[in-house]
Write a protein that holds these residues in place. Structure first.
Motif, PDB file in Angstrom:
ATOM      1  N   ALA A 173       0.863  -1.099  -0.039  1.00 22.71           N
ATOM      2  CA  ALA A 173       0.028  -0.068  -0.013  1.00 22.71           C
ATOM      3  C   ALA A 173       0.842   1.291  -0.132  1.00 22.71           C
ATOM      4  O   ALA A 173       0.640   2.295  -0.675  1.00 22.71           O
TER       5      ALA A 173
ATOM      6  N   HIS B 150      -5.788   3.175  -6.737  1.00 22.00           N
ATOM      7  CA  HIS B 150      -6.806   4.232  -6.350  1.00 22.00           C
ATOM      8  C   HIS B 150      -6.293   4.654  -4.899  1.00 22.00           C
ATOM      9  O   HIS B 150      -6.276   3.956  -3.822  1.00 22.00           O
TER      10      HIS B 150
ATOM     11  N   PHE C 118      -8.813   4.661  -1.776  1.00 15.44           N
ATOM     12  CA  PHE C 118      -8.703   3.271  -0.965  1.00 15.44           C
ATOM     13  C   PHE C 118      -7.556   2.724  -0.281  1.00 15.44           C
ATOM     14  O   PHE C 118      -7.537   2.407   1.029  1.00 15.44           O
TER      15      PHE C 118
ATOM     16  N   VAL D 197      -7.506   5.075   2.936  1.00 22.77           N
ATOM     17  CA  VAL D 197      -8.395   4.366   3.997  1.00 22.77           C
ATOM     18  C   VAL D 197      -7.947   3.414   4.359  1.00 22.77           C
ATOM     19  O   VAL D 197      -7.998   3.034   5.478  1.00 22.77           O
ATOM     20  N   SER D 198      -6.912   2.518   4.001  1.00 21.74           N
ATOM     21  CA  SER D 198      -6.367   1.248   4.335  1.00 21.74           C
ATOM     22  C   SER D 198      -5.215   1.485   5.419  1.00 21.74           C
ATOM     23  O   SER D 198      -5.057   0.653   6.274  1.00 21.74           O
TER      24      SER D 198
ATOM     25  N   ALA E 237      -6.779   1.301   8.947  1.00 19.79           N
ATOM     26  CA  ALA E 237      -7.274   0.042   9.131  1.00 19.79           C
ATOM     27  C   ALA E 237      -6.064  -0.946   9.631  1.00 19.79           C
ATOM     28  O   ALA E 237      -5.864  -1.752  10.265  1.00 19.79           O
TER      29      ALA E 237
ATOM     30  N   VAL F   2     -10.135  -6.306   6.503  1.00 17.98           N
ATOM     31  CA  VAL F   2     -10.431  -5.073   6.137  1.00 17.98           C
ATOM     32  C   VAL F   2      -9.373  -4.180   5.484  1.00 17.98           C
ATOM     33  O   VAL F   2      -9.391  -3.870   4.404  1.00 17.98           O
ATOM     34  N   HIS F   3      -8.235  -4.267   5.875  1.00 15.09           N
ATOM     35  CA  HIS F   3      -7.020  -3.483   5.278  1.00 15.09           C
ATOM     36  C   HIS F   3      -6.613  -4.095   4.082  1.00 15.09           C
ATOM     37  O   HIS F   3      -6.376  -3.605   2.868  1.00 15.09           O
TER      38      HIS F   3
ATOM     39  N   LEU G 241      -9.154  -3.355   1.395  1.00 16.72           N
ATOM     40  CA  LEU G 241      -8.918  -2.310   0.799  1.00 16.72           C
ATOM     41  C   LEU G 241      -7.920  -1.780  -0.185  1.00 16.72           C
ATOM     42  O   LEU G 241      -8.125  -1.319  -1.411  1.00 16.72           O
TER      43      LEU G 241
ATOM     44  N   ALA H 147      -9.009  -3.696  -3.581  1.00 14.12           N
ATOM     45  CA  ALA H 147      -9.625  -2.592  -3.995  1.00 14.12           C
ATOM     46  C   ALA H 147      -8.961  -1.592  -4.705  1.00 14.12           C
ATOM     47  O   ALA H 147      -9.448  -1.166  -5.888  1.00 14.12           O
ATOM     48  N   ALA H 148      -8.277  -1.015  -4.023  1.00 13.85           N
ATOM     49  CA  ALA H 148      -7.440   0.145  -4.839  1.00 13.85           C
ATOM     50  C   ALA H 148      -6.591  -0.510  -5.992  1.00 13.85           C
ATOM     51  O   ALA H 148      -6.432   0.066  -7.002  1.00 13.85           O
TER      52      ALA H 148
END
Length: 143
Positions: free
Chosen positions: A38, A48, A51, A54-55, A58, A131-132, A135, A138-139
């Motif tokens: 990330a 993205h 995302f 936001v990760s 988390a 969750v992390h 995300l 998804a990114a």
């Protein structure tokens, strides 16, 4: 149940709980890998950005729970070693001393109750890691 059997039961419960909490290690290892991905994606502008940003919280929550799980694994492991062949006064004294060191004024809890709390931390760690990871995935997919 005799006092000796109760102490042995407490030692066995503590050992099993320590072993269970070791499952937090692979979660922590995966968190470190996905966190590195990330951060690299943010630095290089890949994926993205929303995302990825936001990760980060988390990951911080997962890291916190990972620390708590590792700490509890060490504590339960030490209790398991110390209580083998001991007596119920030793178990009660250890638990009281631990609570006093933490500054806890709550009612005393049994080893089973403490292990249930530690398992809940492990579940929270797993959820935060998931969750992390979702995300970050998804990114990558939303690029």
């Amino acid at each position: 149940m005799s006092a000796e059997a109760q102490v042995d039961d407490a030692a066995v419960r503590a050992a099993l709980c320590a072993d269970l909490l070791e499952l937090g290690r692979p979660l922590d290892a995966w968190l470190r890998v996905s966190m590195a991905l990330a951060l690299a994606a943010l630095i290089f502008g890949v994926g993205h950005r929303g995302f990825l940003l936001v990760s980060l919280p988390a990951a911080a929550v997962a890291f916190y729970y990972g620390l708590r799980v590792r700490f509890d694994a060490v504590v339960f492991g030490r209790w398991a070693r110390d209580w083998r062949g001991g007596d119920d006064v030793q178990v009660a004294g250890t638990l009281s001393a631990f609570d006093a060191a933490r500054g806890s004024r709550a009612a005393p809890r049994s080893v089973a109750q403490r292990c249930a709390g530690a398992r809940a931390l492990l579940v929270r760690q797993a959820v935060a890691v998931a969750v992390h990871s979702v995300l970050v995935l998804a990114a990558a997919l939303m690029q």
